[in-house]
Design a protein around this motif. Sequence first.
Motif, mmCIF file in Angstrom:
data_model
loop_
_atom_site.group_PDB
_atom_site.id
_atom_site.type_symbol
_atom_site.label_atom_id
_atom_site.label_comp_id
_atom_site.label_asym_id
_atom_site.label_seq_id
_atom_site.Cartn_x
_atom_site.Cartn_y
_atom_site.Cartn_z
ATOM 1 N N UNK A 1 50.170 42.461 39.083
ATOM 2 C CA UNK A 1 49.738 43.124 38.076
ATOM 3 C C UNK A 1 48.612 42.206 37.125
ATOM 4 N N UNK A 2 47.361 42.471 37.312
ATOM 5 C CA UNK A 2 46.396 41.813 36.409
ATOM 6 C C UNK A 2 45.853 40.551 37.037
ATOM 7 N N UNK A 3 46.292 40.080 38.114
ATOM 8 C CA UNK A 3 45.883 38.818 38.958
ATOM 9 C C UNK A 3 44.564 39.186 39.316
ATOM 10 N N UNK A 4 43.915 37.860 39.455
ATOM 11 C CA UNK A 4 42.595 37.895 40.230
ATOM 12 C C UNK A 4 42.763 36.529 40.937
ATOM 13 N N UNK A 5 42.450 36.673 42.147
ATOM 14 C CA UNK A 5 42.568 35.386 43.005
ATOM 15 C C UNK A 5 41.426 35.482 44.368
ATOM 16 N N UNK A 6 41.412 34.209 44.975
ATOM 17 C CA UNK A 6 40.336 34.065 45.981
ATOM 18 C C UNK A 6 40.944 33.494 47.393
ATOM 19 N N UNK A 7 40.587 34.098 48.367
ATOM 20 C CA UNK A 7 41.451 33.839 49.653
ATOM 21 C C UNK A 7 40.266 33.501 50.904
#
Length: 756
Positions: free
Chosen positions: A372-378
């Motif tokens: 919840x609320x995470x923001x990430x790059x893959x």
Amino acid sequence: MSSAEVDRGARRVGQRLLAFAILAALLAALLPVARVVQSGAWLIGALVLATLILAAGYNARRFRMPAVAVTLIELAVWVVFMTLVFLRETALLWVIPTLDTFRAVPILIGTAMEEITLGAAPLEPTLSLAFVVVGAMGLLTIIVDHVVVTARLPLLGSVGIIAVSLIPAIAVPGDVDVMGFVFLAITILFLIRAETRSREKPLEREAERTAGVPATAVGIAAIAIVVAVVAAPTLPAPVRAGTGIGAGAGIDATLQLGDDLRRPQDTVVIKVRTDAPSVPYLRATTLSTFEGDVWEPDRSQTVALTSDRAFGKIDLADDIDTAEYTTKIDVVNLESVWAPVPYPAEAVTGLDGLWGAVPYNRTVATASGSTQGQSYEVVYDPPRPSLEQMRALVSGGDQIRDDTMQLPADLPPVIAETAAQVTADAATDYDKLIALQRWFRGGDFTYSLEAPVEEGFDGSGADAVAQFLEVRKGYCVHFASAFALMARTLHIPSRIVVGYLPGDATSETIDGQTVYAVKSSQLHAWPEVYFAGVGWIPFEPTVSLGVPTTFSPAAALPGQGPGADTPTPGASPAPSRSVDPNRLGPDEQRNSSASGPNRTAIDPLPLFGVVVLVVFVLALPFLLRELRRRQQDVAARRGDAAAAWQSVQDAAIDVGIEVPSSETPRAFAQRLISQHGVAASDMNTVLIAIERVSYSKAGTRSYWMGDAAADAARAVRAALLASVPPSRRVLALLAPRSLVIRPGSVYAGTAPMRGR
């Protein structure tokens, strides 16, 4: 000032202290609600209403009004406050409810329930939500005030307060709020102690009598904090199917997706943007083990995201190309222990908390925390084999696990027979899988969320798959499970992936990239099969969803025109490859040491922690009762005859004997002697001690008979336990009623009728 005036003044002080303790405990239970609803005027309103109700109850009791009248006055305060604050425009003189007022109440409640169902925590504090929260707080105050003050059951009231405080934690899981827990524990202990002091006479509050109470409170608080803060983290983290506020706010890894997909609400859970030519599927976890009734999520060790072993070594044939892309993922409304990622992921950055990678299937998970609320790059690099290369590859190999090939012994024959019929004309493993995919999507099957429920096969087991092949109606779970099982009957290793479809394009762009919105209804399951030299390849058998997997001929690869088998641009799942180069083959696994990096060790500590916690919880009533009994014995030996007498009363309550307030000590003692087999000498010793203290100068103690009274009380308790059947005796020890029922309270019984 006379002793009677002193007693009345002390009782008023005790009642005020008890009201304040109740308010503090309610505040401790209310604060966690801020995790669900943003803080605002509702918090002040709830506290004001609780204060007014407790003040009204306190003043009503000062005039010795009956309990029913006190409760009615508190309800009147609740009605007036709620009407004045929320419904004054429909009321007469702003405070007197009318028919329009009563009609508005269900509308406000219905609106609040809709906001809770559709919204994402923390919710905006609208008028309807404030009405529900403040109103519920007021009703809880009335209930707790009646249970604690009128019924004299502080432990029961504390249980209700604790239960309410747990609701926000269940609705929005997160890390343990240690300070909030400590504050709640302190207020509960303060409440119990304030209730006890409100019944004591002022001259009885001497150091000898109360010395053990603070120590008991500190001991209980220390035990509770240790259990919550130290023992709880050692327990195994539950496999959450996703919890939280809002439809589809979670990921169900047990393939019980039907209930989530059938929800009428549809909310955005993830936003995605990528530099790839098409938006990828987002995988959460995989399921390989199938025992016949259910697919089990794969459970493998996680590795730190920064480790070189996090996502394994690329396992590709030399002549297969790859392309590297980057995808940005923003979680809008998703509570999950798995972070959805494209496949095959090579690097993940930006996640807050303790997250790790599972090398076996290139997924990302956490033991404690949430998306919840995470923001990430893959960063991921899907292989790009040609159609000719795929047809030349052979499924299986020494890099797969045995459970991706296993089939139950009682597999319905129709599954293998249908797979053989559909793939009869296919020459290669790849062509067989394409034939299966084409058959499922060819028009004979229908996507339906309701048909499996109506026909009674809403599941992923072998029998459900057999019935699905007959009815030919179902949703992604049935298509994926049927495809995976049919592939295994063809000796092709397979597993199921749970995650999300690529989503829909929005009008929003960031850095020139279109933002795609993934909705809760796009929670999805699809099958994967393994090919040596290219790895795990996803397929899409579900009719009307996604894009079927296909590969282009070599002549149609970049720089050439599209070939006959070129996949439709957009949402086609990228082909995937093997992810765990260190994983040993079946023979090597049997001979490998227990310290191997990918060996799943069985840790007995979590199970031991669960057993210890269960035993502790079951034994807690006995321990508390025993601690209280010992304190009473110590006080009795110091000359406190009331402690010896109360220990006898508690023992009587524990074995089910009535201890009414209207019965004199002598009548009660005679009843225990005549009806329950208590020795007259022991009972009379305790009786004489309490009568001499009761009729002597206030505060006088019977020091000269302290030991005798304590020994006699112990003998009486033993006789009472011996007078009941063994089952009642065990219950009296393990679940003593005296912890929640006070002698002389309305729950302790009425005086028995005597014959004339």
